[in-house]
Design an enzyme around this catalytic site. Sequence first.
Site, PDB file in Angstrom:
ATOM      1  N   ARG A  50      -9.391   1.170   8.774  1.00  0.00           N
ATOM      2  CA  ARG A  50      -8.734  -0.368   9.510  1.00  0.00           C
ATOM      3  C   ARG A  50      -9.726  -1.092  10.054  1.00  0.00           C
ATOM      4  O   ARG A  50      -9.275  -2.241  10.109  1.00  0.00           O
ATOM      5  CB  ARG A  50      -7.533  -0.194   9.842  1.00  0.00           C
ATOM      6  CG  ARG A  50      -6.095  -0.282   9.654  1.00  0.00           C
ATOM      7  CD  ARG A  50      -5.217   0.016  10.190  1.00  0.00           C
ATOM      8  NE  ARG A  50      -3.702  -1.080   9.681  1.00  0.00           N
ATOM      9  CZ  ARG A  50      -2.860  -0.481   9.251  1.00  0.00           C
ATOM     10  NH1 ARG A  50      -2.451   1.386   8.716  1.00  0.00           N
ATOM     11  NH2 ARG A  50      -2.073  -1.280   8.748  1.00  0.00           N
TER      12      ARG A  50
ATOM     13  N   LYS B 114       0.928  -0.983   0.351  1.00  0.00           N
ATOM     14  CA  LYS B 114      -0.005   0.354   0.212  1.00  0.00           C
ATOM     15  C   LYS B 114       1.654   1.394   0.223  1.00  0.00           C
ATOM     16  O   LYS B 114       0.574   1.733  -0.731  1.00  0.00           O
ATOM     17  CB  LYS B 114      -1.039   0.063   1.156  1.00  0.00           C
ATOM     18  CG  LYS B 114      -2.002  -1.094   1.434  1.00  0.00           C
ATOM     19  CD  LYS B 114      -3.092  -1.198   2.385  1.00  0.00           C
ATOM     20  CE  LYS B 114      -2.460  -0.773   4.319  1.00  0.00           C
ATOM     21  NZ  LYS B 114      -1.838  -2.378   4.437  1.00  0.00           N
TER      22      LYS B 114
ATOM     23  N   ARG C 112      11.847  -6.045   5.050  1.00  0.00           N
ATOM     24  CA  ARG C 112      11.566  -4.570   5.148  1.00  0.00           C
ATOM     25  C   ARG C 112      13.128  -3.727   5.312  1.00  0.00           C
ATOM     26  O   ARG C 112      12.398  -4.496   6.734  1.00  0.00           O
ATOM     27  CB  ARG C 112      10.222  -4.569   5.473  1.00  0.00           C
ATOM     28  CG  ARG C 112       9.787  -2.858   5.527  1.00  0.00           C
ATOM     29  CD  ARG C 112       8.838  -2.858   5.075  1.00  0.00           C
ATOM     30  NE  ARG C 112       7.360  -2.781   6.140  1.00  0.00           N
ATOM     31  CZ  ARG C 112       5.934  -2.605   5.881  1.00  0.00           C
ATOM     32  NH1 ARG C 112       5.990  -2.435   4.939  1.00  0.00           N
ATOM     33  NH2 ARG C 112       5.541  -2.731   7.286  1.00  0.00           N
TER      34      ARG C 112
ATOM     35  N   ARG D 263      11.258  -1.483  10.658  1.00  0.00           N
ATOM     36  CA  ARG D 263      10.865  -1.379  12.141  1.00  0.00           C
ATOM     37  C   ARG D 263      10.030  -2.537  13.242  1.00  0.00           C
ATOM     38  O   ARG D 263      10.438  -3.708  12.976  1.00  0.00           O
ATOM     39  CB  ARG D 263       9.440  -1.089  11.430  1.00  0.00           C
ATOM     40  CG  ARG D 263       9.125   0.322  10.353  1.00  0.00           C
ATOM     41  CD  ARG D 263       8.002   0.182   9.507  1.00  0.00           C
ATOM     42  NE  ARG D 263       6.709  -0.537   9.970  1.00  0.00           N
ATOM     43  CZ  ARG D 263       5.938   0.021   9.085  1.00  0.00           C
ATOM     44  NH1 ARG D 263       5.809   0.191   7.936  1.00  0.00           N
ATOM     45  NH2 ARG D 263       4.441  -1.146   8.967  1.00  0.00           N
TER      46      ARG D 263
ATOM     47  N   ARG E 254      -0.051  -8.343  14.142  1.00  0.00           N
ATOM     48  CA  ARG E 254      -0.842  -7.909  12.751  1.00  0.00           C
ATOM     49  C   ARG E 254      -1.315  -8.772  11.912  1.00  0.00           C
ATOM     50  O   ARG E 254      -2.640  -7.616  11.511  1.00  0.00           O
ATOM     51  CB  ARG E 254      -0.033  -6.863  12.029  1.00  0.00           C
ATOM     52  CG  ARG E 254       1.360  -5.847  13.547  1.00  0.00           C
ATOM     53  CD  ARG E 254       2.871  -5.029  13.042  1.00  0.00           C
ATOM     54  NE  ARG E 254       2.418  -4.751  11.250  1.00  0.00           N
ATOM     55  CZ  ARG E 254       3.331  -4.856  10.575  1.00  0.00           C
ATOM     56  NH1 ARG E 254       4.596  -5.098  10.088  1.00  0.00           N
ATOM     57  NH2 ARG E 254       3.279  -3.712   9.084  1.00  0.00           N
TER      58      ARG E 254
HETATM   59  P1  AMP Z   1       1.309   1.440   8.528  1.00  0.00           P
HETATM   60  O1  AMP Z   1       2.556   2.043   8.383  1.00  0.00           O
HETATM   61  O2  AMP Z   1       0.019   0.989   8.522  1.00  0.00           O
HETATM   62  O3  AMP Z   1       1.440  -0.360   8.691  1.00  0.00           O
HETATM   63  O4  AMP Z   1       0.852   1.201  10.083  1.00  0.00           O
HETATM   64  C1  AMP Z   1       1.703   0.896  11.511  1.00  0.00           C
HETATM   65  C2  AMP Z   1       0.908   0.937  12.712  1.00  0.00           C
HETATM   66  O5  AMP Z   1       0.198   2.062  13.358  1.00  0.00           O
HETATM   67  C3  AMP Z   1      -0.357  -0.167  12.684  1.00  0.00           C
HETATM   68  O6  AMP Z   1       0.126  -1.996  12.753  1.00  0.00           O
HETATM   69  C4  AMP Z   1      -0.879   0.598  13.840  1.00  0.00           C
HETATM   70  O7  AMP Z   1      -1.123  -0.518  14.381  1.00  0.00           O
HETATM   71  C5  AMP Z   1      -1.280   1.356  13.341  1.00  0.00           C
HETATM   72  N1  AMP Z   1      -2.056   2.642  11.925  1.00  0.00           N
HETATM   73  C6  AMP Z   1      -2.353   2.900  11.324  1.00  0.00           C
HETATM   74  N2  AMP Z   1      -3.315   3.045  10.669  1.00  0.00           N
HETATM   75  C7  AMP Z   1      -3.921   2.845  11.530  1.00  0.00           C
HETATM   76  C8  AMP Z   1      -5.309   2.499  11.381  1.00  0.00           C
HETATM   77  N3  AMP Z   1      -6.068   3.595  10.970  1.00  0.00           N
HETATM   78  N4  AMP Z   1      -6.078   2.145  12.769  1.00  0.00           N
HETATM   79  C9  AMP Z   1      -5.776   1.998  13.537  1.00  0.00           C
HETATM   80  N5  AMP Z   1      -4.203   1.642  13.896  1.00  0.00           N
HETATM   81  C10 AMP Z   1      -3.211   2.564  12.952  1.00  0.00           C
END
Ligand code: AMP
Length: 216
Positions: free
Chosen positions: A88, A13, A127, A160, A171
């Site tokens: 999400r 994404k 990653r 990360r 996750r």
């Molecule tokens: P990402 O970079 O999109 O993989 O997001 C990293 C982490 O941020 C996720 O695993 C969640 O812990 C948190 N996060 C990001 N977007 C959301 C969302 N829309 N709702 C809740 N937690 C989020």
Amino acid sequence: MRVTLLGPPGAGKGTHAVDLSREFGVPHISTGDIFREEMKSETELGKLARSYIDEGNLVPDDVTVDIVRGRLGKEDASAGFILDGFPRTIPQAEQLDGLLSGLGTALDTAIYLFAPEEVIIQRLSGRRVCRNCGAVFHVVNIPPRREGVCDRCGGELYRREDDAPEAIRQRMRQYESKTAGLVGYYESGGRLVRVDAGIARQETYRLLREIMAGLR
Ligand code: AMP
């Protein structure tokens, strides 16, 4: 051009959103990136977010929706946006619909990037991200020219916290229990498009570009 990219962690994404944003001139809004910025600056929001994120859990809906509300209200998002990693959960999706209708607009399309689980795990576990500019690499799939160093800005590459094996598993569990249902939510509203993200990156991008071009 108002779209969201859905899909499990590791579907690509963020990588595709960066390229689409550049090509189509609409902002890329990633809640994960916003949280990581806050974590880096050690703000109160950052500290709160870290307690969820590092364990592989979702940040609570009210906190996340507040951030998106603020971001979508900015001038640069008025002509369109690419949301990445938001919504999400179903409540987030419902609140997004409410928020946009309050702004006199609506989401055009939810693009669901799907890929087999083994591909996703391979991508997440290799990653690497630039600490400085956020560019994303992969030890095998997208290796940097010099190991551990960002091609774009020379910053340090790191893994990360939430790409550690136990956090990845958590996750994936969170995705299945809370996020996967969004596919049905957008499908029943006639707003879902599926795109194969398990194939070559350039092929997936070509499909995404066609969808975006159709929204112009
Ligand atoms: P990402 O970079 O999109 O993989 O997001 C990293 C982490 O941020 C996720 O695993 C969640 O812990 C948190 N996060 C990001 N977007 C959301 C969302 N829309 N709702 C809740 N937690 C989020």
